[in-house]
Design an enzyme around this catalytic site. Structure first.
Site, PDB file in Angstrom:
ATOM      1  N   HIS A 398      25.824  38.456  28.000  1.00  0.00           N
ATOM      2  CA  HIS A 398      25.670  39.907  28.001  1.00  0.00           C
ATOM      3  C   HIS A 398      26.697  40.581  28.905  1.00  0.00           C
ATOM      4  O   HIS A 398      27.331  39.966  29.766  1.00  0.00           O
ATOM      5  CB  HIS A 398      24.241  40.314  28.396  1.00  0.00           C
ATOM      6  CG  HIS A 398      23.855  40.021  29.816  1.00  0.00           C
ATOM      7  ND1 HIS A 398      24.164  40.857  30.866  1.00  0.00           N
ATOM      8  CD2 HIS A 398      23.168  38.979  30.364  1.00  0.00           C
ATOM      9  CE1 HIS A 398      23.671  40.360  31.988  1.00  0.00           C
ATOM     10  NE2 HIS A 398      23.069  39.219  31.719  1.00  0.00           N
ATOM     11  N   CYS A 417      21.256  33.936  32.718  1.00  0.00           N
ATOM     12  CA  CYS A 417      22.094  34.378  31.611  1.00  0.00           C
ATOM     13  C   CYS A 417      23.551  34.424  32.054  1.00  0.00           C
ATOM     14  O   CYS A 417      23.870  34.352  33.237  1.00  0.00           O
ATOM     15  CB  CYS A 417      21.642  35.746  31.114  1.00  0.00           C
ATOM     16  SG  CYS A 417      20.055  35.715  30.232  1.00  0.00           S
TER      17      CYS A 417
END
Length: 497
Positions: A398, A417
């Site tokens: 992301h 992440c």
């Protein structure tokens, strides 16, 4: 001899007992490596391959090489003296050779160590093969060496690192790897930089531009800030021994053996330890960028999957662990925190709750009944987009509003992440041959509404962990073991079965 092989197989300590018994049962317990005159040439071919196991970072002693050598010498000495070798010795030799082939083959094929037994956040994708059938075919075609060599990973990265192991051993054997004191002489520093090829000319008594350039090259190879100065961190890396570097390469060769046979002609690779992502297309690097990965206590997992869609302007549904560990203390100190960061409080029935009606001072990790959701926007923790490959770890690539973090040398700041440096460029690349060109993507981002767009061609992604690798030109790169996983793997590889 067939009867003796059956009897010996029941008594001998074999690493691949079930596979060995299955192999001989299919051939009615006929010997595989002996004939009427004794051991055949295929036995010598196998021994030669076992002795080359160290080229792949494996230990020949793990494959009965000592026992096999002693038995071969015995039976051949007996034959040279005109004596008939003992049937029992020939049977033992046959079994050990078969066990060695199957064990070595299994290690080349899928690694010597099961990573999931060492690391809970590490998924292997082992390659499979019927080694017994492969051995039968190799014996029939008299191609023992070729059969084993084809079991090792075919990936260029593995072959380059295998070559790097040989070069690093040559560096070590040269003896030109001095340990540097805190304030080394220029001559000593030049010698150390020359030992691995960072400095081309060792001669000279000055700390000149050549030395500074060599230091920057060394720092680049080790993921350090490229200052050209001999700081404490650079000195520490210079003083890592050649033996330690050789072992580091061995560990990473093992990690290559855990990977799938087919990584994909087009693929995304994230090297967690290097804080780097590459997009590969036909073995060429089509795109490269810096990434931010998980903190040591919230590690990014290692596994392979497929990117299937992109979410533009994503809402962030805050994981409960982050909410209770990090956000609740902030809300307790600042009653306007949620409002300022565009966050909403939601109950178990997905109904929005006014945060001012909650007694935050009485909220703890154990009694927090809500969920937090952050609106799309410039403050959203996911930035403007996320790249989804649904998995059991709930991790993805992301964007991030914290762009300054990409300027850091060590970039382990996330909750697991992977934050990527150039999200729009990646989206444009992945959406090629669709209506979603750069202009369309940027227009959708400007609208500020959450939207999912599916890739025209799903892309394999591999989250990897390499602390040593070799570039296309052979340059050996080393990185800090940020997750502390090298030592347990080193111990597991050194352990005798």
């Amino acid at each position: 001899e067939q009867i003796r092989i059956r009897e010996a197989a029941a008594d001998m300590r074999l690493a691949q007992r079930a596979s060995v018994l299955g192999f001989y049962a299919r051939r009615a317990f006929r010997p595989a490596w002996n004939n009427e005159q004794g051991p055949n040439r295929l036995a010598d071919a196998l021994v030669a391959e076992l002795n080359r196991a160290d080229l792949d970072g494996l230990n020949p002693e793990d494959y009965h090489i000592g026992e096999i050598g002693a038995l071969l010498a015995y039976v051949r000495l007996a034959a040279s003296d005109g004596r008939t070798p003992e049937t029992a010795r020939l049977a033992d030799l046959d079994l050990l050779l078969t066990d060695a082939f199957l064990l070595y083959g299994s290690h080349l094929l899928g690694g010597r160590v099961d990573p999931e037994s060492l690391h809970p956040l590490w998924e292997a994708s082992p390659r499979g093969a019927d080694l017994g059938t492969l051995l039968e075919d190799a014996l029939e075609k008299r191609k023992i060496a070729r059969a084993l060599q084809r079991l090792a990973p075919v990936h260029e990265g593995y072959q380059r690192l295998r070559d790097a192991l040989a070069r690093e051993r040559a560096f070590a054997e040269s003896g030109a790897w001095p340990v540097l004191p805190k304030n080394p002489s220029v001559a000593l520093l030049r010698g150390r930089l020359h030992a691995e090829g960072d400095l081309k000319k060792q001669e000279g008594a000055e700390f000149d531009d050549d030395v500074r350039s060599a230091l920057r090259h060394f720092q680049w190879r080790h993921g350090l800030e490229q200052t050209g100065a001999l700081d404490a961190q650079t000195l520490a890396e210079l003083n890592v021994s050649a033996e330690a570097r050789i072992n580091q390469i061995k560990l990473n060769l093992e990690r290559w053996r855990w990977l799938p046979q087919d990584l994909g002609r087009r693929r995304i690779e994230v090297n967690i330890a290097a804080y780097e992502m590459q997009v590969i297309d036909d073995d060429e690097v089509a795109m490269q960028m810096r990434v931010v990965v998980g903190k040591n206590y919230r590690r990014t997992p290692v596994f392979s999957d497929t990117v299937r869609y992109i979410v533009l302007n994503p809402n962030w549904h805050v994981p409960k662990s982050i909410a209770v560990d990090e956000l609740i203390p902030k809300i307790q100190k600042d009653s306007t925190y949620l409002e300022r960061f565009g966050m909403h409080l939601v109950d178990a029935d997905s109904r929005e709750v006014d945060p001012h009606t909650v007694d935050w001072q009485g909220i703890t990790a154990e009694n927090f009944p809500y969920r937090l959701r952050q609106d799309p926007g410039r403050l959203n923790a996911l930035g403007q987009m996320k790249f989804m490959f649904p998995n059991r770890y709930d991790v993805y690539l992301h964007d991030t509003p914290s762009r300054h973090l990409f300027e850091e040398t060590q970039r382990d700041f996330s909750h697991g992440c992977i934050r990527i440096e150039k999200p729009v460029d990646l989206a444009v690349y992945l959406m090629k041959k669709s209506k979603w060109n750069r202009e369309a993507i940027e227009a959708a981002l400007d609208e500020g509404t959450e939207l999912s767009i599916y890739l025209p061609r799903p892309m394999p992604i591999h989250l990897l962990y390499f602390t040593a690798w070799a570039d296309e030109d052979g340059t050996i790169q080393f990185r800090e073991d940020i997750n502390g996983v090298d030592p347990p793997l080193s111990r597991a590889l050194a352990k005798k079965d």
